[in-house]
Design a protein around this motif. Structure first.
Motif, PDB file in Angstrom:
ATOM      1  N   ALA A 307       2.419  -7.905  79.656  1.00 58.64           N
ATOM      2  CA  ALA A 307       3.801  -7.732  79.176  1.00 58.64           C
ATOM      3  C   ALA A 307       3.779  -7.137  77.772  1.00 58.64           C
ATOM      4  O   ALA A 307       2.942  -7.497  76.935  1.00 58.64           O
ATOM      5  CB  ALA A 307       4.533  -9.080  79.183  1.00 58.64           C
ATOM      6  N   GLY A 308       4.719  -6.226  77.502  1.00 56.97           N
ATOM      7  CA  GLY A 308       4.778  -5.544  76.221  1.00 56.97           C
ATOM      8  C   GLY A 308       4.005  -4.231  76.227  1.00 56.97           C
ATOM      9  O   GLY A 308       3.987  -3.509  75.230  1.00 56.97           O
ATOM     10  N   GLU A 318       1.145   0.346  74.314  1.00 53.64           N
ATOM     11  CA  GLU A 318       2.136  -0.634  73.840  1.00 53.64           C
ATOM     12  C   GLU A 318       3.542  -0.006  73.847  1.00 53.64           C
ATOM     13  O   GLU A 318       3.702   1.164  73.485  1.00 53.64           O
ATOM     14  CB  GLU A 318       1.772  -1.094  72.430  1.00 53.64           C
ATOM     15  CG  GLU A 318       2.623  -2.235  71.919  1.00 53.64           C
ATOM     16  CD  GLU A 318       2.168  -2.688  70.524  1.00 53.64           C
ATOM     17  OE1 GLU A 318       1.975  -3.891  70.305  1.00 53.64           O
ATOM     18  OE2 GLU A 318       1.936  -1.777  69.673  1.00 53.64           O
ATOM     19  N   CYS A 319       4.495  -0.819  74.276  1.00 55.48           N
ATOM     20  CA  CYS A 319       5.880  -0.324  74.244  1.00 55.48           C
ATOM     21  C   CYS A 319       6.321  -0.097  72.797  1.00 55.48           C
ATOM     22  O   CYS A 319       5.950  -0.844  71.880  1.00 55.48           O
ATOM     23  CB  CYS A 319       6.835  -1.346  74.883  1.00 55.48           C
ATOM     24  SG  CYS A 319       6.643  -1.464  76.694  1.00 55.48           S
ATOM     25  N   GLU A 321       9.161   0.501  69.582  1.00 57.90           N
ATOM     26  CA  GLU A 321      10.288  -0.282  69.047  1.00 57.90           C
ATOM     27  C   GLU A 321      11.512  -0.125  69.944  1.00 57.90           C
ATOM     28  O   GLU A 321      11.735   0.922  70.549  1.00 57.90           O
ATOM     29  CB  GLU A 321      10.636   0.180  67.624  1.00 57.90           C
ATOM     30  CG  GLU A 321       9.545  -0.113  66.604  1.00 57.90           C
ATOM     31  CD  GLU A 321       9.943   0.369  65.204  1.00 57.90           C
ATOM     32  OE1 GLU A 321      10.928   1.139  65.096  1.00 57.90           O
ATOM     33  OE2 GLU A 321       9.244   0.015  64.248  1.00 57.90           O
ATOM     34  N   THR A 323      12.083  -1.355  72.723  1.00 53.10           N
ATOM     35  CA  THR A 323      11.823  -1.372  74.167  1.00 53.10           C
ATOM     36  C   THR A 323      11.004  -2.590  74.474  1.00 53.10           C
ATOM     37  O   THR A 323      10.425  -3.229  73.592  1.00 53.10           O
ATOM     38  CB  THR A 323      11.048  -0.118  74.614  1.00 53.10           C
ATOM     39  OG1 THR A 323       9.776  -0.104  73.967  1.00 53.10           O
ATOM     40  CG2 THR A 323      11.818   1.168  74.257  1.00 53.10           C
ATOM     41  N   TYR A 324      10.883  -2.828  75.807  1.00 54.40           N
ATOM     42  CA  TYR A 324      10.090  -3.984  76.243  1.00 54.40           C
ATOM     43  C   TYR A 324       9.592  -3.720  77.647  1.00 54.40           C
ATOM     44  O   TYR A 324      10.059  -2.788  78.325  1.00 54.40           O
ATOM     45  CB  TYR A 324      10.932  -5.257  76.190  1.00 54.40           C
ATOM     46  CG  TYR A 324      12.078  -5.261  77.191  1.00 54.40           C
ATOM     47  CD1 TYR A 324      11.909  -5.795  78.486  1.00 54.40           C
ATOM     48  CD2 TYR A 324      13.317  -4.705  76.863  1.00 54.40           C
ATOM     49  CE1 TYR A 324      12.956  -5.756  79.384  1.00 54.40           C
ATOM     50  CE2 TYR A 324      14.355  -4.681  77.752  1.00 54.40           C
ATOM     51  CZ  TYR A 324      14.169  -5.207  79.041  1.00 54.40           C
ATOM     52  OH  TYR A 324      15.190  -5.154  79.955  1.00 54.40           O
ATOM     53  N   SER A 325       8.588  -4.581  78.042  1.00 58.53           N
ATOM     54  CA  SER A 325       8.119  -4.492  79.436  1.00 58.53           C
ATOM     55  C   SER A 325       7.596  -5.836  79.864  1.00 58.53           C
ATOM     56  O   SER A 325       7.168  -6.641  79.037  1.00 58.53           O
ATOM     57  CB  SER A 325       7.019  -3.451  79.579  1.00 58.53           C
ATOM     58  OG  SER A 325       5.835  -3.921  78.949  1.00 58.53           O
ATOM     59  N   CYS A 332       8.371   1.219  79.823  1.00 54.47           N
ATOM     60  CA  CYS A 332       9.076   0.248  78.985  1.00 54.47           C
ATOM     61  C   CYS A 332      10.599   0.425  79.157  1.00 54.47           C
ATOM     62  O   CYS A 332      11.072   1.554  79.328  1.00 54.47           O
ATOM     63  CB  CYS A 332       8.690   0.432  77.524  1.00 54.47           C
ATOM     64  SG  CYS A 332       6.914   0.164  77.222  1.00 54.47           S
ATOM     65  N   CYS A 335      16.081  -1.736  74.974  1.00 55.29           N
ATOM     66  CA  CYS A 335      16.929  -2.892  74.731  1.00 55.29           C
ATOM     67  C   CYS A 335      18.407  -2.492  74.935  1.00 55.29           C
ATOM     68  O   CYS A 335      18.759  -1.302  74.849  1.00 55.29           O
ATOM     69  CB  CYS A 335      16.767  -3.368  73.277  1.00 55.29           C
ATOM     70  SG  CYS A 335      15.132  -4.086  72.941  1.00 55.29           S
TER      71      CYS A 335
END
Length: 340
Positions: A307-308, A318-319, A321, A323-325, A332, A335
């Motif tokens: 995750a991330g 890495e995702c 700024e 964003t997320y995973s 990603c 937000c």
């Protein structure tokens, strides 16, 4: 006497003539007789000493016959030495010579001698000619056609050039015209003179001896020179038929996903691969993983991202700024609007 009457008076008779008292001329001496000038009777005529090559007889000089000779003033002719000849009228012993020898003999200082064994001569020879190398003849042979090759001894055979030694792996007896081959697989030294000298040679490496000769070792076995039996390769090793030493035994190529060690094939560990026949395993590219026993690089893959992070062709990234995973994401997510 000894003179004769001429118009000018008495003149002396010339040599080889004579006259008596009151003769008007001189009388010649008989044929071949001579006399001094002024001879007074026929008794003064005599035969002159003979020349060399002749001899004196009651009728005067006669020529010496064949095979005899004489010097000046000879009363007889001398016979040539035994075996020698000369022409009629010969004047000295050095004109006596040995007659040319007949075929089979040759001339020496003592006359004709017979040629020895293994030689020959033709008429008039002063020496004997040896038969060609390897040929023989009896004493007194009269031509080259009486030279012949003696029968060959055991181990040899007759050729057009005489006896030749039998080659390796053959043999012959006395008087042979050809050599006989040893049985199949048997050998013999050069010049062997009977079949008992044929034998099976010690087997070469990769073979072993049986009653009928050498046989090849089967697969996965080997032998050295002169072996009576073949030896099996160790453990799981293999070898081709006819192998000559333990060094010819080897492990068979490993299957894909395994690699060769001194103890045989071993499966590649996780995160590495090996093609068939490999000696080592090759690690997967950085960041990639594989199961144990993977065969090719195609079986290496990136593990699911945590995750991330998200999956790219180069692995997990890495995702950024805002964003997320979640775990295993391929991308990603942004937000919600206004959130960071």
């Amino acid at each position: 006497a000894g003179d004769y009457m001429t118009e000018g008076g008495c003149e002396e008779c010339d040599a080889d003539s004579y006259s008596g008292d009151g003769d008007d001329s001189c009388t010649a001496c008989p044929d071949d007789m001579v006399s001094p000038a002024g001879s007074g009777s026929a008794d003064d005529c005599y035969y002159a000493p003979c020349f060399a090559g002749d001899y004196m007889t009651s009728d005067g000089c006669e020529e010496c016959g064949e095979d005899t000779y004489s010097g000046d003033a000879a009363d007889s002719c001398t016979a040539c030495d035994e075996g020698k000849i000369s022409p009629a009228g010969s004047t000295a012993g050095d004109q006596c010579y040995y007659a040319p020898c007949s075929a089979g003999d040759y001339m020496t200082e003592a006359g004709c001698e017979e040629c020895g064994a293994n030689s020959y001569s033709e008429d008039g020879a002063i020496g004997c000619t040896a038969c060609d190398e390897g040929k023989i003849s009896s004493a007194g042979s009269t031509g080259v056609d009486q030279c012949y090759y003696a029968p060959c001894s055991a181990g040899d055979y007759m050729t057009g050039d005489g006896c030749e030694e039998c080659e390796e792996n053959t043999y012959s007896g006395d008087g042979a015209d050809a050599c006989t081959s040893c049985g199949e697989g048997k050998i013999s030294p050069v010049g062997s003179d009977n079949e008992d000298q044929c034998y099976y040679a010690p087997c070469s490496a990769g073979n072993f001896m049986q009653e009928d000769g050498c046989q090849e070792c089967g697969e996965n076995m080997y032998s050295g020179d002169g072996a009576d039996a073949c030896i099996s390769c160790d453990g799981l090793k293999i070898a081709p038929a006819g192998s000559g030493s333990a060094d010819d035994c080897y492990y068979a190529d490993c299957d894909a996903g395994s690699y060769m060690t001194d103890a045989g094939c071993v499966v590649c560990a996780e995160n590495s691969v090996a093609e068939a026949g490999s000696d080592t395993c090759t690690p997967c590219d950085e960041g990639k993983v594989s199961t144990a026993g993977a065969a090719t690089a195609d079986e290496c893959y990136y593990a699911d991202c945590s995750a991330g992070n998200y999956m790219t062709d180069a692995g997990c990234e890495e995702c950024g700024e805002d964003t997320y995973s979640g775990a295993g994401a391929d991308s990603c997510s942004a937000c919600d609007e206004g959130k960071i």
